[in-house]
Design a protein around this motif. Structure first.
Motif, mmCIF file in Angstrom:
data_model
loop_
_atom_site.group_PDB
_atom_site.id
_atom_site.type_symbol
_atom_site.label_atom_id
_atom_site.label_comp_id
_atom_site.label_asym_id
_atom_site.label_seq_id
_atom_site.Cartn_x
_atom_site.Cartn_y
_atom_site.Cartn_z
ATOM 1 N N PRO A 30 0.866 -1.233 -0.090
ATOM 2 C CA PRO A 30 0.053 -0.219 0.135
ATOM 3 C C PRO A 30 0.854 1.125 0.000
ATOM 4 C CG PRO A 30 0.177 -1.103 2.268
ATOM 5 C CD PRO A 30 0.662 -2.057 1.452
ATOM 6 N N THR A 31 0.293 2.487 -0.527
ATOM 7 C CA THR A 31 0.848 3.547 -0.378
ATOM 8 C C THR A 31 0.160 4.652 0.281
ATOM 9 O OG1 THR A 31 0.007 4.565 -2.409
ATOM 10 C CG2 THR A 31 1.963 3.110 -2.840
ATOM 11 N N PRO A 32 0.567 5.818 0.730
ATOM 12 C CA PRO A 32 -0.223 6.912 1.141
ATOM 13 C C PRO A 32 -1.477 7.325 0.171
ATOM 14 C CG PRO A 32 1.983 7.325 1.804
ATOM 15 C CD PRO A 32 1.968 6.202 0.659
ATOM 16 N N GLY A 114 6.606 11.235 -5.173
ATOM 17 C CA GLY A 114 7.945 10.684 -4.762
ATOM 18 C C GLY A 114 7.933 10.217 -3.186
ATOM 19 N N TRP A 115 7.302 11.239 -2.402
ATOM 20 C CA TRP A 115 7.091 11.115 -1.145
ATOM 21 C C TRP A 115 6.220 9.760 -0.890
ATOM 22 C CZ3 TRP A 115 2.420 10.747 1.960
ATOM 23 C CH2 TRP A 115 2.732 10.774 3.288
ATOM 24 N N ASP A 116 5.147 9.457 -1.746
ATOM 25 C CA ASP A 116 4.162 8.271 -1.489
ATOM 26 C C ASP A 116 4.993 6.923 -1.850
ATOM 27 O OD1 ASP A 116 1.764 9.873 -1.283
ATOM 28 O OD2 ASP A 116 1.320 9.744 -3.398
ATOM 29 N N ARG A 119 7.702 6.662 1.330
ATOM 30 C CA ARG A 119 6.964 6.125 2.346
ATOM 31 C C ARG A 119 6.542 4.450 2.280
ATOM 32 N NH1 ARG A 119 5.601 9.029 7.261
ATOM 33 N NH2 ARG A 119 7.347 10.428 6.642
ATOM 34 N N ALA A 120 6.165 4.272 1.104
ATOM 35 C CA ALA A 120 5.653 2.704 0.959
ATOM 36 C C ALA A 120 6.612 1.594 0.878
ATOM 37 C CB ALA A 120 4.769 2.794 -0.356
ATOM 38 N N THR A 121 7.849 2.379 0.525
ATOM 39 C CA THR A 121 8.882 1.292 0.170
ATOM 40 C C THR A 121 9.890 1.341 1.170
ATOM 41 O OG1 THR A 121 10.091 3.007 -1.456
ATOM 42 C CG2 THR A 121 8.262 0.790 -2.193
ATOM 43 N N GLY A 122 9.783 2.184 2.172
ATOM 44 C CA GLY A 122 11.154 2.446 3.159
ATOM 45 C C GLY A 122 12.345 3.286 2.710
ATOM 46 N N GLN A 123 12.036 3.977 1.762
ATOM 47 C CA GLN A 123 13.153 4.631 1.380
ATOM 48 C C GLN A 123 13.318 6.189 1.905
ATOM 49 O OE1 GLN A 123 14.090 4.453 -2.956
ATOM 50 N NE2 GLN A 123 12.377 3.311 -3.176
ATOM 51 N N ARG A 124 14.621 6.770 2.000
ATOM 52 C CA ARG A 124 14.353 8.166 2.487
ATOM 53 C C ARG A 124 14.097 9.167 1.370
ATOM 54 N NH1 ARG A 124 19.305 10.900 3.321
ATOM 55 N NH2 ARG A 124 18.829 12.471 5.017
ATOM 56 N N TYR A 125 13.589 10.366 1.748
ATOM 57 C CA TYR A 125 12.967 11.139 1.000
ATOM 58 C C TYR A 125 13.104 12.671 1.095
ATOM 59 C CZ TYR A 125 10.237 13.356 -2.665
ATOM 60 O OH TYR A 125 9.605 14.400 -3.569
ATOM 61 N N GLU A 126 13.689 13.779 0.705
ATOM 62 C CA GLU A 126 13.807 14.734 1.292
ATOM 63 C C GLU A 126 13.684 15.593 -0.147
ATOM 64 O OE1 GLU A 126 17.152 15.959 3.699
ATOM 65 O OE2 GLU A 126 17.095 13.890 4.418
ATOM 66 N N PRO A 127 12.550 16.131 -0.352
ATOM 67 C CA PRO A 127 12.283 16.868 -1.680
ATOM 68 C C PRO A 127 12.906 18.139 -1.371
ATOM 69 C CG PRO A 127 10.387 17.008 -0.113
ATOM 70 C CD PRO A 127 11.095 16.019 0.583
ATOM 71 N N ILE A 172 -3.257 18.717 0.410
ATOM 72 C CA ILE A 172 -3.661 17.768 -0.877
ATOM 73 C C ILE A 172 -4.606 16.566 -0.268
ATOM 74 C CG2 ILE A 172 -2.310 18.816 -2.407
ATOM 75 C CD1 ILE A 172 -0.779 16.230 -1.947
ATOM 76 N N GLY A 173 -4.563 16.245 0.942
ATOM 77 C CA GLY A 173 -5.264 15.010 1.737
ATOM 78 C C GLY A 173 -4.367 13.978 2.252
ATOM 79 N N ARG A 174 -2.973 14.243 2.313
ATOM 80 C CA ARG A 174 -2.148 13.070 2.648
ATOM 81 C C ARG A 174 -1.771 13.280 4.279
ATOM 82 N NH1 ARG A 174 -2.515 12.229 -2.426
ATOM 83 N NH2 ARG A 174 -0.762 11.324 -3.501
ATOM 84 N N ASP A 175 -1.691 12.195 5.157
ATOM 85 C CA ASP A 175 -1.151 12.311 6.319
ATOM 86 C C ASP A 175 0.211 12.206 6.432
ATOM 87 O OD1 ASP A 175 -0.968 11.992 8.978
ATOM 88 O OD2 ASP A 175 -2.274 10.287 9.392
ATOM 89 N N PRO A 176 1.066 13.332 6.816
ATOM 90 C CA PRO A 176 2.338 13.297 6.846
ATOM 91 C C PRO A 176 2.857 12.307 7.864
ATOM 92 C CG PRO A 176 1.567 15.511 7.350
ATOM 93 C CD PRO A 176 0.288 14.505 7.033
ATOM 94 N N SER A 177 2.317 11.603 8.838
ATOM 95 C CA SER A 177 2.790 10.292 9.503
ATOM 96 C C SER A 177 2.375 9.146 9.086
ATOM 97 C CB SER A 177 2.065 10.703 11.042
ATOM 98 O OG SER A 177 0.728 10.630 11.012
ATOM 99 N N TRP A 178 1.738 8.993 7.987
ATOM 100 C CA TRP A 178 1.502 7.666 7.203
ATOM 101 C C TRP A 178 2.669 6.683 7.337
ATOM 102 C CZ3 TRP A 178 2.800 4.324 3.601
ATOM 103 C CH2 TRP A 178 1.860 3.311 3.160
ATOM 104 N N THR A 179 2.249 5.566 7.788
ATOM 105 C CA THR A 179 3.234 4.353 7.618
ATOM 106 C C THR A 179 2.568 3.147 7.096
ATOM 107 O OG1 THR A 179 2.881 3.796 9.915
ATOM 108 C CG2 THR A 179 4.662 5.254 9.351
ATOM 109 N N SER A 180 3.175 2.188 6.495
ATOM 110 C CA SER A 180 2.511 1.039 6.050
ATOM 111 C C SER A 180 2.373 0.095 7.206
ATOM 112 C CB SER A 180 3.306 0.460 4.686
ATOM 113 O OG SER A 180 4.654 0.113 5.377
#
Length: 180
Positions: A30-32, A114-116, A119-127, A172-180
Motif C-alpha cells: 500500500p501507499t499513502p 515521490g513521497w508516496d 514512504r511505501a517502500t521504506g526509502q529516504r526522501y527529502e524533497p 492535498i489530503g495526505r497524512d504526513p505521519s502515514w506508515t505502511s
C-alpha cells in the motif's frame, strides 16, 4: 519559467532514483495514495511523464497505458519537451490551461508521489525546499479546483507551524505521519 526547470529536473531525478530502487516484491504494498499500491503508483508516474511530455510539446491528452517499467526514460523525455523554446508560452490546446500551470501540476505530482513511493517502500526522501515551496504555493491557490476534480483528497489537519512539506501533504489530503 526558467526557474521552474531546475526544480522539475531535480524532482524528476529524485523520483526516478526512488522508482529504480523499488523491488518487485514491493509492487503490491500500500501507499499513502489510497487508490494506488506501489505498482499502480509507478504506472501512474509513467503516465504522468508521458502526459506531460505530450503537453509540453502542445500535443494531445494521452490516456494511461499498461505498466512498462520505463519511468526514468519517460521522465527524461518530459524534461526535454519542457526545455524546448516556446514550451512555456501560451496555453495547452489539450487542457486549455496556461503552460506554467501544467508545469506546476507536474512538479506537484513528482514531489508528492515521490513521497508516496518512498514512504511505501521504506526509502529516504527529502524533497528540495524550493520545490516544496512552489508546490505548496500552487496547491494553496488550486486546492478547491483540485478537490472538485478529485485530484486532491479532503484536507488532513497539520499544525500551523508544521514544516512546509507536511503542510503541503495535509492540504492535498495526505497524512504526513502515514506508515505502511
Amino acid at each position: 519559467m526558467n526557474d521552474m526547470m531546475p526544480l522539475m529536473a531535480r524532482a524528476t531525478e529524485r523520483t526516478s532514483e526512488l522508482v529504480r530502487a523499488v523491488r518487485q516484491e514491493q509492487f503490491g504494498s500500500p501507499t499513502p495514495c489510497a487508490e494506488f499500491d506501489v505498482g499502480d503508483l509507478i504506472n501512474h508516474l509513467e503516465w504522468v511523464a508521458e502526459l506531460f511530455e505530450s503537453l509540453g510539446c502542445k500535443g494531445p491528452y494521452v490516456e494511461q497505458g499498461p505498466y512498462a517499467g520505463d519511468f526514468p526514460e519517460r521522465a527524461r523525455r518530459t524534461l526535454a519537451a519542457w526545455s524546448r523554446p516556446g514550451a512555456w508560452e501560451g496555453t495547452s490546446p489539450a487542457m486549455g490551461l496556461p503552460m506554467s500551470t501544467l508545469a506546476h501540476m507536474y512538479l506537484v505530482d513528482l514531489v508528492v508521489h515521490g513521497w508516496d513511493l518512498a514512504r511505501a517502500t521504506g526509502q529516504r526522501y527529502e524533497p528540495e525546499p524550493g520545490a516544496v515551496w512552489r508546490a505548496l504555493d500552487f496547491t494553496g491557490r488550486m486546492v478547491q479546483t483540485g478537490r472538485q476534480r478529485g485530484v486532491f483528497g479532503p484536507p488532513v489537519a497539520v499544525p500551523a507551524d508544521a514544516p512546509e512539506f507536511d503542510r503541503l501533504l495535509g492540504v492535498i489530503g495526505r497524512d504526513p505521519s502515514w506508515t505502511s
